[in-house]
Design a protein around this motif. Structure first.
Motif, PDB file in Angstrom:
ATOM      1  N   ALA A   1      37.397  34.882  71.190  1.00  0.00           N
ATOM      2  CA  ALA A   1      37.242  33.698  72.025  1.00  0.00           C
ATOM      3  C   ALA A   1      38.500  32.845  71.944  1.00  0.00           C
ATOM      4  O   ALA A   1      38.485  31.705  71.479  1.00  0.00           O
TER       5      ALA A   1
ATOM      6  N   GLN B   1      24.085  33.057  79.561  1.00  0.00           N
ATOM      7  CA  GLN B   1      23.089  33.880  78.879  1.00  0.00           C
ATOM      8  C   GLN B   1      21.935  32.990  78.464  1.00  0.00           C
ATOM      9  O   GLN B   1      21.806  31.886  79.014  1.00  0.00           O
TER      10      GLN B   1
ATOM     11  N   THR C   1      35.024  27.382  71.473  1.00  0.00           N
ATOM     12  CA  THR C   1      33.641  27.515  71.011  1.00  0.00           C
ATOM     13  C   THR C   1      32.741  26.826  72.041  1.00  0.00           C
ATOM     14  O   THR C   1      33.217  26.031  72.860  1.00  0.00           O
ATOM     15  N   THR C   2      31.434  27.109  71.988  1.00  0.00           N
ATOM     16  CA  THR C   2      30.496  26.470  72.910  1.00  0.00           C
ATOM     17  C   THR C   2      29.131  26.352  72.259  1.00  0.00           C
ATOM     18  O   THR C   2      28.773  27.154  71.374  1.00  0.00           O
TER      19      THR C   2
ATOM     20  N   TRP D   1      33.547  31.776  80.279  1.00  0.00           N
ATOM     21  CA  TRP D   1      32.263  31.344  79.731  1.00  0.00           C
ATOM     22  C   TRP D   1      31.193  32.185  80.412  1.00  0.00           C
ATOM     23  O   TRP D   1      31.223  32.379  81.626  1.00  0.00           O
TER      24      TRP D   1
ATOM     25  N   ALA E   1      28.113  31.680  76.141  1.00  0.00           N
ATOM     26  CA  ALA E   1      29.020  32.343  75.206  1.00  0.00           C
ATOM     27  C   ALA E   1      30.430  32.348  75.783  1.00  0.00           C
ATOM     28  O   ALA E   1      30.618  32.419  77.001  1.00  0.00           O
TER      29      ALA E   1
END
Length: 514
Positions: A339, A355, A327-328, A352, A332
């Motif tokens: 993911a 965006q 997750t981040t 990764w 994204a």
């Protein structure tokens, strides 16, 4: 005469033993084959309005045929087909095609084509022998066209080890898993095994498997593994299998198999490796390929690989197929299909993606599990801006658009070192491979330290990079002179995408030699 009786008796005995072993197989194969007609001399006859084909089996050394024909070792068998027309007369010069229609891998045919012509008596023959690969019921078929249409007849025989054969070798045959690698007990999962199955084969001097041989198993070391059984008995094809369970630590081991009959024959398996355990928190690492990645002003949609590294408490890479989820809080995570990724050699990577940016630093979290716990680790990516800010002196709070260091040379011709800091718009490091250089110098020698080149990968996230610029006045400088010499050079910072910032630096030398 007595010798012939012994040979015939042995064959009857061998046939009886093999028929017991293969009774169920033969039932499934349809017994002696056949179609309209009867069994004669161990074969079948097929009669039609277009003629007939009869097949019979005999031993090639002249021994009589029996209803339950068996060969083993170096024995061979002759199949004779008799072809007659609708009137019952022998048909010479007709092609007869012999084939094995079941158990074909266990017997060989001579000639290899299986094709031959009938003689004046309407007969054609081929021979069969064991292929030396095991025991099986085999069906032979003869096909010929005496008049207008093809007619076939078939019969069964058995390939097997001589019931009285003597073991001459024990062979290590196969293993499951075939890479001979299992995982530490308790570390299993999809595609990971904690048990190895090792198969051995006891053979006679013709490499035929020998049934009902007792075999003992042992280990070549005191390694922490367990044999499920220390003995076994070979099956109808001479095979016997033993299971080896892993222990609680990595090791290597080999299994020794010994036929307990006289004479004793023995062999050793290939090496079994017990490798890797569950992942542990202390060895869970997350590494972005580029920690200072150009993303703040530009490069939307570009991807930056992130790799998770996992090991067990012994420092061994975890088993292939261990799942890691990401997750981040910025950008994204882009995996396939989600993911997440699964390890190979203790590592796996996903991308990764840059965006819409909300914060200059994106924190990426990776999660995995072992038998009892959820493991978590993290790493940061600085979403670096494309345009540099220059700070002079390096500790200054605000960037500058130009620099004048004339006051540093009043009444002096000595070299001077100035300290600058290069940072992006958010005060962090410029993107990886950003170049810093000096251009258009005059009236002085100017050197950049570190030398002109690229901004490296920087982690943990810093407040930019510090650079020293050494300025040495030209030989025109003379402190006794009255005139002033002007000098200028440019600090040039260019991002990987070609976004460039230029800051001019001016200076005055006091005095002249002219």
């Amino acid at each position: 005469m007595g010798e012939d009786l012994i040979k015939v008796s042995w064959r009857k005995l061998a046939s009886a033993v093999l028929m017991t072993v293969f009774a169920l197989t033969l039932t499934a194969c349809g017994g002696g084959g056949g179609s309209p007609g009867g069994t004669t001399g161990g074969g079948t006859t097929t009669d039609t309005s277009n003629g007939s084909v009869e097949i019979a089996l005999t031993y090639t050394d002249g021994g009589a045929a029996y209803d339950d024909v068996a060969i083993s070792g170096t024995d061979s068998l002759r199949a004779t087909a008799t072809v007659r027309d609708e009137n019952g007369s022998a048909v010479p010069g007709v092609i007869v095609q012999f084939t094995l229609t079941s158990g074909e891998t266990y017997g060989t045919i001579s000639p290899s084509s299986g094709s031959t012509l009938t003689n004046a008596s309407g007969q054609a023959s081929v021979s069969f022998s064991s292929a030396g690969v095991g025991s099986s019921a085999v069906t032979v078929q003869a096909a010929a066209t005496p008049v207008a249409e093809e007619i076939t007849a078939s019969d069964n025989f058995l390939v097997g080890a001589n019931a009285s054969a003597t073991p001459v070798a024990m062979n290590f045959d196969s293993a499951v898993p075939d890479d001979l690698s299992i995982v530490i007990a308790g570390s299993g999962g999809n595609g990971r095994s904690e048990v190895a199955l090792l198969t051995f084969k006891v053979v006679d001097d013709s490499n035929q498997g020998i049934p009902d041989v007792d075999v003992d198993f042992s280990l070549n070391t005191n390694a922490p593994v367990t044999l499920v059984s220390t003995s076994g008995t070979t099956d109808a094809d001479g095979y016997v299998t033993v299971a080896v369970n892993s222990g609680d630590s990595p090791t290597t081991v080999r299994v020794i198999a010994t036929a307990s009959d006289t004479p004793a024959v023995s062999t050793m398996s290939d090496t079994i490796s017990v490798v890797t355990g569950q992942p542990v928190q202390a060895s869970f690492t997350l590494v972005p390929e580029i920690p200072n990645f150009e993303c703040w002003n530009d490069n939307i949609g570009a991807v930056n690989p992130v790799t998770a590294l996992l090991a067990d408490e012994n420092g061994d890479a975890v088993a292939d197929g261990t799942q890691v989820v990401f997750t981040t809080d910025g950008g994204a995570m882009v995996g396939t299909p989600d993911a997440m990724c699964t390890t190979v050699n203790g590592a796996c990577s996903i991308n990764w993606r840059c965006q819409k940016v909300f914060t200059p630093v994106a924190t990426i979290f990776a999660r995995a599990t072992n038998a009892t716990d959820t493991l978590t680790t993290s790493a940061q990516i600085h979403m670096a801006g494309s345009y540099a800010d220059i700070y002079y002196p390096s500790a200054a709070a605000s960037p500058v658009g130009s620099i004048d260091i004339s006051s540093e040379f009043v009444g002096s011709c000595s070299a001077y070192t100035m300290q600058i800091r290069v940072a992006d718009v958010n005060g962090g490091p410029m993107p990886y491979t950003t170049t810093v250089s000096i251009q258009s110098e005059n009236e002085a020698t100017v050197e950049l330290a570190p030398g002109e080149g690229e901004i490296p990968k920087i982690t943990p996230i810093s407040t930019g990079t510090n650079h020293s610029i050494l300025i040495e006045p030209s030989d025109k400088c003379d402190t006794a002179g009255l005139d002033t010499i002007n000098g200028r050079f440019y600090i040039v910072v260019e991002s990987p995408l070609g976004n460039t910032v230029v800051v001019p630096v001016t200076f005055d030398f006091a005095g002249t030699a002219d």
